[in-house]
Design a protein around this motif. Structure first.
Motif, PDB file in Angstrom:
ATOM      1  N   CYS A  23       2.942  56.074 -10.797  1.00 31.80           N
ATOM      2  CA  CYS A  23       2.223  56.841  -9.774  1.00 31.80           C
ATOM      3  C   CYS A  23       0.705  56.682  -9.844  1.00 31.80           C
ATOM      4  O   CYS A  23       0.003  57.264  -9.028  1.00 31.80           O
ATOM      5  CB  CYS A  23       2.593  58.326  -9.846  1.00 31.80           C
ATOM      6  SG  CYS A  23       1.821  59.232 -11.202  1.00 31.80           S
ATOM      7  N   HIS A  24       0.207  55.917 -10.812  1.00 32.74           N
ATOM      8  CA  HIS A  24      -1.236  55.748 -10.968  1.00 32.74           C
ATOM      9  C   HIS A  24      -1.885  57.122 -11.126  1.00 32.74           C
ATOM     10  O   HIS A  24      -2.573  57.606 -10.236  1.00 32.74           O
ATOM     11  CB  HIS A  24      -1.833  54.964  -9.799  1.00 32.74           C
ATOM     12  CG  HIS A  24      -1.243  53.600  -9.659  1.00 32.74           C
ATOM     13  ND1 HIS A  24      -0.042  53.394  -9.035  1.00 32.74           N
ATOM     14  CD2 HIS A  24      -1.672  52.400 -10.081  1.00 32.74           C
ATOM     15  CE1 HIS A  24       0.245  52.089  -9.068  1.00 32.74           C
ATOM     16  NE2 HIS A  24      -0.728  51.466  -9.699  1.00 32.74           N
ATOM     17  N   PRO A  25      -1.641  57.760 -12.265  1.00 33.59           N
ATOM     18  CA  PRO A  25      -2.016  59.160 -12.440  1.00 33.59           C
ATOM     19  C   PRO A  25      -3.517  59.403 -12.563  1.00 33.59           C
ATOM     20  O   PRO A  25      -4.281  58.519 -12.944  1.00 33.59           O
ATOM     21  CB  PRO A  25      -1.319  59.536 -13.747  1.00 33.59           C
ATOM     22  CG  PRO A  25      -1.271  58.250 -14.517  1.00 33.59           C
ATOM     23  CD  PRO A  25      -1.030  57.198 -13.465  1.00 33.59           C
ATOM     24  N   SER A  26      -3.885  60.622 -12.273  1.00 32.46           N
ATOM     25  CA  SER A  26      -5.246  61.107 -12.518  1.00 32.46           C
ATOM     26  C   SER A  26      -5.248  61.772 -13.897  1.00 32.46           C
ATOM     27  O   SER A  26      -4.187  62.065 -14.466  1.00 32.46           O
ATOM     28  CB  SER A  26      -5.646  62.136 -11.461  1.00 32.46           C
ATOM     29  OG  SER A  26      -4.833  63.291 -11.582  1.00 32.46           O
ATOM     30  N   TRP A  29      -3.362  65.007 -13.650  1.00 30.18           N
ATOM     31  CA  TRP A  29      -1.904  64.833 -13.640  1.00 30.18           C
ATOM     32  C   TRP A  29      -1.402  64.658 -15.063  1.00 30.18           C
ATOM     33  O   TRP A  29      -0.411  65.277 -15.461  1.00 30.18           O
ATOM     34  CB  TRP A  29      -1.518  63.632 -12.779  1.00 30.18           C
ATOM     35  CG  TRP A  29      -0.048  63.418 -12.616  1.00 30.18           C
ATOM     36  CD1 TRP A  29       0.753  63.892 -11.621  1.00 30.18           C
ATOM     37  CD2 TRP A  29       0.820  62.656 -13.489  1.00 30.18           C
ATOM     38  NE1 TRP A  29       2.051  63.470 -11.811  1.00 30.18           N
ATOM     39  CE2 TRP A  29       2.115  62.713 -12.951  1.00 30.18           C
ATOM     40  CE3 TRP A  29       0.616  61.933 -14.659  1.00 30.18           C
ATOM     41  CZ2 TRP A  29       3.197  62.079 -13.545  1.00 30.18           C
ATOM     42  CZ3 TRP A  29       1.698  61.308 -15.258  1.00 30.18           C
ATOM     43  CH2 TRP A  29       2.979  61.390 -14.694  1.00 30.18           C
ATOM     44  N   SER A  61      -9.037  51.553 -14.139  1.00 31.65           N
ATOM     45  CA  SER A  61      -9.216  52.511 -13.064  1.00 31.65           C
ATOM     46  C   SER A  61      -8.868  51.834 -11.752  1.00 31.65           C
ATOM     47  O   SER A  61      -9.266  50.698 -11.505  1.00 31.65           O
ATOM     48  CB  SER A  61     -10.666  52.994 -13.025  1.00 31.65           C
ATOM     49  OG  SER A  61     -10.881  53.797 -11.889  1.00 31.65           O
ATOM     50  N   GLN A  68      -9.987  62.179  -6.931  1.00 31.78           N
ATOM     51  CA  GLN A  68      -9.631  62.039  -8.343  1.00 31.78           C
ATOM     52  C   GLN A  68      -9.504  60.575  -8.717  1.00 31.78           C
ATOM     53  O   GLN A  68      -8.860  59.795  -7.997  1.00 31.78           O
ATOM     54  CB  GLN A  68      -8.309  62.738  -8.638  1.00 31.78           C
ATOM     55  CG  GLN A  68      -8.365  64.239  -8.452  1.00 31.78           C
ATOM     56  CD  GLN A  68      -7.076  64.902  -8.886  1.00 31.78           C
ATOM     57  OE1 GLN A  68      -5.992  64.338  -8.742  1.00 31.78           O
ATOM     58  NE2 GLN A  68      -7.180  66.105  -9.418  1.00 31.78           N
ATOM     59  N   GLU A  69     -10.124  60.210  -9.852  1.00 35.35           N
ATOM     60  CA  GLU A  69      -9.987  58.844 -10.335  1.00 35.35           C
ATOM     61  C   GLU A  69      -8.555  58.634 -10.795  1.00 35.35           C
ATOM     62  O   GLU A  69      -7.969  59.486 -11.459  1.00 35.35           O
ATOM     63  CB  GLU A  69     -10.952  58.588 -11.496  1.00 35.35           C
ATOM     64  CG  GLU A  69     -10.955  57.142 -11.937  1.00 35.35           C
ATOM     65  CD  GLU A  69     -12.031  56.824 -12.963  1.00 35.35           C
ATOM     66  OE1 GLU A  69     -12.279  55.631 -13.174  1.00 35.35           O
ATOM     67  OE2 GLU A  69     -12.607  57.762 -13.547  1.00 35.35           O
ATOM     68  N   ARG A  70      -7.989  57.499 -10.421  1.00 32.13           N
ATOM     69  CA  ARG A  70      -6.597  57.191 -10.741  1.00 32.13           C
ATOM     70  C   ARG A  70      -6.559  55.991 -11.679  1.00 32.13           C
ATOM     71  O   ARG A  70      -7.417  55.107 -11.615  1.00 32.13           O
ATOM     72  CB  ARG A  70      -5.826  56.901  -9.457  1.00 32.13           C
ATOM     73  CG  ARG A  70      -5.921  58.029  -8.429  1.00 32.13           C
ATOM     74  CD  ARG A  70      -5.012  59.192  -8.723  1.00 32.13           C
ATOM     75  NE  ARG A  70      -3.648  58.855  -8.424  1.00 32.13           N
ATOM     76  CZ  ARG A  70      -3.091  58.954  -7.219  1.00 32.13           C
ATOM     77  NH1 ARG A  70      -3.770  59.447  -6.209  1.00 32.13           N
ATOM     78  NH2 ARG A  70      -1.845  58.599  -7.036  1.00 32.13           N
ATOM     79  N   ASP A  72      -4.201  52.950 -14.089  1.00 37.54           N
ATOM     80  CA  ASP A  72      -3.067  52.034 -14.071  1.00 37.54           C
ATOM     81  C   ASP A  72      -2.950  51.400 -15.446  1.00 37.54           C
ATOM     82  O   ASP A  72      -3.946  50.890 -15.980  1.00 37.54           O
ATOM     83  CB  ASP A  72      -3.304  50.954 -13.012  1.00 37.54           C
ATOM     84  CG  ASP A  72      -2.080  50.128 -12.696  1.00 37.54           C
ATOM     85  OD1 ASP A  72      -1.065  50.223 -13.409  1.00 37.54           O
ATOM     86  OD2 ASP A  72      -2.137  49.357 -11.727  1.00 37.54           O
TER      87      ASP A  72
END
Length: 138
Positions: A23-26, A29, A61, A68-70, A72
């Motif tokens: 989900c490419h979290p923040s 999250w 990033s 929100q920065e996500r 990977d």
């Protein structure tokens, strides 16, 4: 002087959380996912470890999506799609920036390019379906 990195269960859990999702979290999250199992975890600890992992090349990033920065955990070259409606970030592993583009930009403009990212923005199929259904009802 070389810095000694101490083992940390929280650091391990943060990296596992990023690697365990697509989900490419923040940071928020990750914090919400880990807080029940690590009650003494702070959001600051998550942010510090994300910076550490980025510096070590273990995560990257994807950019800021809906404020929100996500992040990977897949650091090999690939592209992303970001939905402007719901904020979903998806990997596009078969779409890579053109090889040699970094070299072209470096030569043409005199930059020292370290990496190139390609991100597409639009509406995902779920949001397209939802918008279509809302149009039908109005």
């Amino acid at each position: 002087m070389e810095r000694t990195i101490r083992y940390s269960k929280k650091r391990e859990a943060i990296l596992a959380a990023i690697r365990g999702t697509s989900c490419h979290p923040s940071a928020e999250w990750i914090y919400q996912q880990l807080k029940p199992r690590h009650p003494d975890l702070s959001l600051g600890t998550v942010y510090r470890n994300l910076a550490f992992f980025q510096e070590a090349g273990q995560v990257q990033s994807v950019g800021v999506v809906q404020g929100q920065e996500r992040f990977d955990a897949v650091t090999t070259p690939h592209s992303h799609f970001v939905c402007n409606c719901c904020g979903t970030v998806l990997d596009l592993p078969d779409i890579c920036p053109e090889r040699g583009l970094e070299r072209t930009v470096s030569t043409q403009y005199g930059f020292a390019v370290q990496r190139c990212e390609l991100t597409f923005y639009g509406t995902c199929p779920n949001c397209q379906d939802q918008n279509f259904k809302e149009e039908l009802l109005s």
